[in-house]
Design a protein around this motif. Sequence first.
Motif, PDB file in Angstrom:
ATOM      1  N   PHE A  92      51.995 -22.798  50.482  1.00 15.77           N
ATOM      2  CA  PHE A  92      51.794 -23.968  49.944  1.00 15.77           C
ATOM      3  C   PHE A  92      51.156 -24.973  51.340  1.00 15.77           C
ATOM      4  CE2 PHE A  92      54.324 -21.231  47.288  1.00 15.77           C
ATOM      5  CZ  PHE A  92      53.805 -21.532  46.190  1.00 15.77           C
ATOM      6  N   TYR A  93      50.085 -24.949  52.053  1.00 18.71           N
ATOM      7  CA  TYR A  93      49.674 -25.510  53.166  1.00 18.71           C
ATOM      8  C   TYR A  93      48.371 -26.062  52.026  1.00 18.71           C
ATOM      9  CZ  TYR A  93      53.946 -25.149  56.384  1.00 18.71           C
ATOM     10  OH  TYR A  93      54.655 -25.239  56.700  1.00 18.71           O
ATOM     11  N   ALA A  94      48.143 -26.933  52.125  1.00 20.32           N
ATOM     12  CA  ALA A  94      46.804 -26.909  51.281  1.00 20.32           C
ATOM     13  C   ALA A  94      45.667 -28.044  52.570  1.00 20.32           C
ATOM     14  CB  ALA A  94      46.408 -27.776  50.578  1.00 20.32           C
ATOM     15  N   SER A  95      44.239 -27.567  52.587  1.00 21.29           N
ATOM     16  CA  SER A  95      43.405 -28.472  53.377  1.00 21.29           C
ATOM     17  C   SER A  95      42.328 -29.236  52.592  1.00 21.29           C
ATOM     18  CB  SER A  95      42.576 -27.580  54.227  1.00 21.29           C
ATOM     19  OG  SER A  95      41.460 -28.359  54.707  1.00 21.29           O
ATOM     20  N   LYS A  96      42.455 -30.707  52.643  1.00 20.28           N
ATOM     21  CA  LYS A  96      41.611 -31.462  51.803  1.00 20.28           C
ATOM     22  C   LYS A  96      40.950 -32.047  52.446  1.00 20.28           C
ATOM     23  CE  LYS A  96      43.537 -32.606  47.776  1.00 20.28           C
ATOM     24  NZ  LYS A  96      42.633 -32.815  46.965  1.00 20.28           N
ATOM     25  N   GLY A  97      40.023 -33.296  51.530  1.00 16.56           N
ATOM     26  CA  GLY A  97      39.765 -34.181  53.069  1.00 16.56           C
ATOM     27  C   GLY A  97      38.075 -34.457  52.665  1.00 16.56           C
ATOM     28  N   ALA A  98      37.228 -33.588  51.731  1.00 18.53           N
ATOM     29  CA  ALA A  98      36.175 -33.734  51.688  1.00 18.53           C
ATOM     30  C   ALA A  98      35.656 -35.462  51.219  1.00 18.53           C
ATOM     31  CB  ALA A  98      35.635 -32.422  50.600  1.00 18.53           C
ATOM     32  N   ASN A 114      55.442 -32.780  39.706  1.00 18.22           N
ATOM     33  CA  ASN A 114      55.010 -31.588  39.966  1.00 18.22           C
ATOM     34  C   ASN A 114      53.400 -31.508  40.353  1.00 18.22           C
ATOM     35  OD1 ASN A 114      56.312 -28.743  39.519  1.00 18.22           O
ATOM     36  ND2 ASN A 114      56.913 -30.162  37.286  1.00 18.22           N
ATOM     37  N   TYR A 115      53.270 -31.240  42.123  1.00 23.97           N
ATOM     38  CA  TYR A 115      51.666 -31.704  42.066  1.00 23.97           C
ATOM     39  C   TYR A 115      51.027 -30.219  41.955  1.00 23.97           C
ATOM     40  CZ  TYR A 115      48.103 -33.400  45.222  1.00 23.97           C
ATOM     41  OH  TYR A 115      47.040 -33.383  46.001  1.00 23.97           O
ATOM     42  N   ILE A 116      50.271 -30.190  41.078  1.00 21.78           N
ATOM     43  CA  ILE A 116      49.762 -29.066  40.773  1.00 21.78           C
ATOM     44  C   ILE A 116      48.476 -28.605  41.515  1.00 21.78           C
ATOM     45  CG2 ILE A 116      49.083 -27.153  39.384  1.00 21.78           C
ATOM     46  CD1 ILE A 116      51.700 -28.185  37.718  1.00 21.78           C
ATOM     47  N   GLU A 210      53.796 -31.265  49.480  1.00 22.46           N
ATOM     48  CA  GLU A 210      53.366 -31.497  48.734  1.00 22.46           C
ATOM     49  C   GLU A 210      53.426 -30.527  47.326  1.00 22.46           C
ATOM     50  OE1 GLU A 210      51.819 -34.860  51.823  1.00 22.46           O
ATOM     51  OE2 GLU A 210      51.343 -32.585  51.486  1.00 22.46           O
ATOM     52  N   VAL A 211      52.285 -29.495  47.703  1.00 21.25           N
ATOM     53  CA  VAL A 211      52.324 -29.188  46.537  1.00 21.25           C
ATOM     54  C   VAL A 211      53.246 -28.253  45.912  1.00 21.25           C
ATOM     55  CG1 VAL A 211      50.584 -26.776  45.912  1.00 21.25           C
ATOM     56  CG2 VAL A 211      50.200 -28.496  47.879  1.00 21.25           C
ATOM     57  N   ASP A 212      53.263 -28.134  44.646  1.00 20.94           N
ATOM     58  CA  ASP A 212      54.718 -27.805  43.990  1.00 20.94           C
ATOM     59  C   ASP A 212      54.197 -25.923  42.997  1.00 20.94           C
ATOM     60  OD1 ASP A 212      56.839 -29.305  43.989  1.00 20.94           O
ATOM     61  OD2 ASP A 212      55.501 -30.421  43.475  1.00 20.94           O
ATOM     62  N   LYS A 213      52.781 -26.308  43.080  1.00 18.08           N
ATOM     63  CA  LYS A 213      52.140 -24.822  41.259  1.00 18.08           C
ATOM     64  C   LYS A 213      50.772 -24.860  41.971  1.00 18.08           C
ATOM     65  CE  LYS A 213      55.855 -25.004  38.330  1.00 18.08           C
ATOM     66  NZ  LYS A 213      56.381 -25.959  38.663  1.00 18.08           N
ATOM     67  N   ILE A 214      50.544 -23.721  42.422  1.00 19.49           N
ATOM     68  CA  ILE A 214      48.717 -23.122  42.592  1.00 19.49           C
ATOM     69  C   ILE A 214      48.605 -22.904  41.179  1.00 19.49           C
ATOM     70  CG2 ILE A 214      47.309 -22.061  44.283  1.00 19.49           C
ATOM     71  CD1 ILE A 214      49.367 -22.092  46.512  1.00 19.49           C
ATOM     72  N   GLY A 221      42.540 -12.066  35.803  1.00 14.59           N
ATOM     73  CA  GLY A 221      42.750 -13.845  34.730  1.00 14.59           C
ATOM     74  C   GLY A 221      43.271 -15.202  35.431  1.00 14.59           C
ATOM     75  N   VAL A 222      44.706 -15.576  35.074  1.00 16.55           N
ATOM     76  CA  VAL A 222      44.954 -16.642  35.739  1.00 16.55           C
ATOM     77  C   VAL A 222      45.997 -16.333  36.338  1.00 16.55           C
ATOM     78  CG1 VAL A 222      45.227 -17.752  33.427  1.00 16.55           C
ATOM     79  CG2 VAL A 222      44.851 -19.524  35.770  1.00 16.55           C
ATOM     80  N   ARG A 223      46.545 -17.506  37.059  1.00 14.86           N
ATOM     81  CA  ARG A 223      48.508 -16.579  37.482  1.00 14.86           C
ATOM     82  C   ARG A 223      48.819 -18.138  38.198  1.00 14.86           C
ATOM     83  NH1 ARG A 223      48.177 -14.651  42.643  1.00 14.86           N
ATOM     84  NH2 ARG A 223      46.304 -14.724  43.466  1.00 14.86           N
ATOM     85  N   VAL A 224      50.036 -18.327  37.876  1.00 16.60           N
ATOM     86  CA  VAL A 224      50.384 -19.579  38.597  1.00 16.60           C
ATOM     87  C   VAL A 224      51.599 -18.778  39.671  1.00 16.60           C
ATOM     88  CG1 VAL A 224      52.321 -21.503  37.729  1.00 16.60           C
ATOM     89  CG2 VAL A 224      50.986 -21.006  36.328  1.00 16.60           C
ATOM     90  N   ILE A 225      51.614 -19.374  40.810  1.00 18.19           N
ATOM     91  CA  ILE A 225      52.415 -19.707  41.730  1.00 18.19           C
ATOM     92  C   ILE A 225      53.216 -20.853  42.334  1.00 18.19           C
ATOM     93  CG2 ILE A 225      52.270 -19.108  44.417  1.00 18.19           C
ATOM     94  CD1 ILE A 225      49.456 -17.550  44.457  1.00 18.19           C
ATOM     95  N   SER A 226      54.702 -20.577  41.890  1.00 17.35           N
ATOM     96  CA  SER A 226      55.512 -21.763  42.202  1.00 17.35           C
ATOM     97  C   SER A 226      55.777 -21.364  43.710  1.00 17.35           C
ATOM     98  CB  SER A 226      56.759 -21.928  41.380  1.00 17.35           C
ATOM     99  OG  SER A 226      56.125 -22.430  39.488  1.00 17.35           O
ATOM    100  N   ARG A 227      56.379 -23.022  44.359  1.00 16.36           N
ATOM    101  CA  ARG A 227      56.839 -22.733  45.305  1.00 16.36           C
ATOM    102  C   ARG A 227      58.245 -22.328  45.700  1.00 16.36           C
ATOM    103  NH1 ARG A 227      56.669 -26.469  50.150  1.00 16.36           N
ATOM    104  NH2 ARG A 227      54.593 -26.829  49.809  1.00 16.36           N
TER     105      ARG A 227
END
Length: 227
Positions: A92-98, A114-116, A210-214, A221-227
Amino acid sequence: MKEDVLRKLCAAKAMEYIKNDTVIGLGAGRNIACLIELISEAMNDNFKLKVITPSDNTKNLCIKKGIEVLPIFLIDTIEVAFDGCVEVDENFYASKGAGGIFTKEKIVGAMAKNYILLADEKKLTKKLSCELPISIEILKDSLSYVIKIVEQLGGKAMVRTSANKDGYLITEDGNLLLDIIFENILDFDKLNNNLKTITGVIETSIFTKEVDKIIVSGENGVRVISR
């Protein structure tokens, strides 16, 4: 599967986490733009919602769609916030900044219960890579000092510029952005903490807590990954 279809899958799943008559946070990017479209359609059926966002593009799109946007400084808690990312890993580490608004994105993320993140499978990795720069927002007067310390940490820093103006890019709060290349990062959480302890550094583009879910969309299809 086409990218626009993947974005719609993410956005549709995100709608399940939005309650009527609440304030939500929205970041920036094409996934968020797709989510705004769905929110706008829902509001035609008496669905009520207000938004906070650090993104001018998102703000303008919300206003265009008739969604009320509140100043971030008026809000201290929200139920949920959604954002995109450059890359997110299984920790649940994310890279942002662009977009250069990561400091305010972290504020919104911190106030959200919840920060998704919305992402396609290509952005979900086992471990964050070092292919893209780590960005930091700094006070202008700290520029030379921060570059010196960053180099001691093994990074090569470049001040971000803009094609729209001569010279350095200045944030709306009057700060500078540094984009830093590291050859090898063994511990992103440690790097994040080391960068934030440098005097003059306001925030980094590494999201480690910060990230709780992805919400991840892909060929299956689509899936949800939770911390």
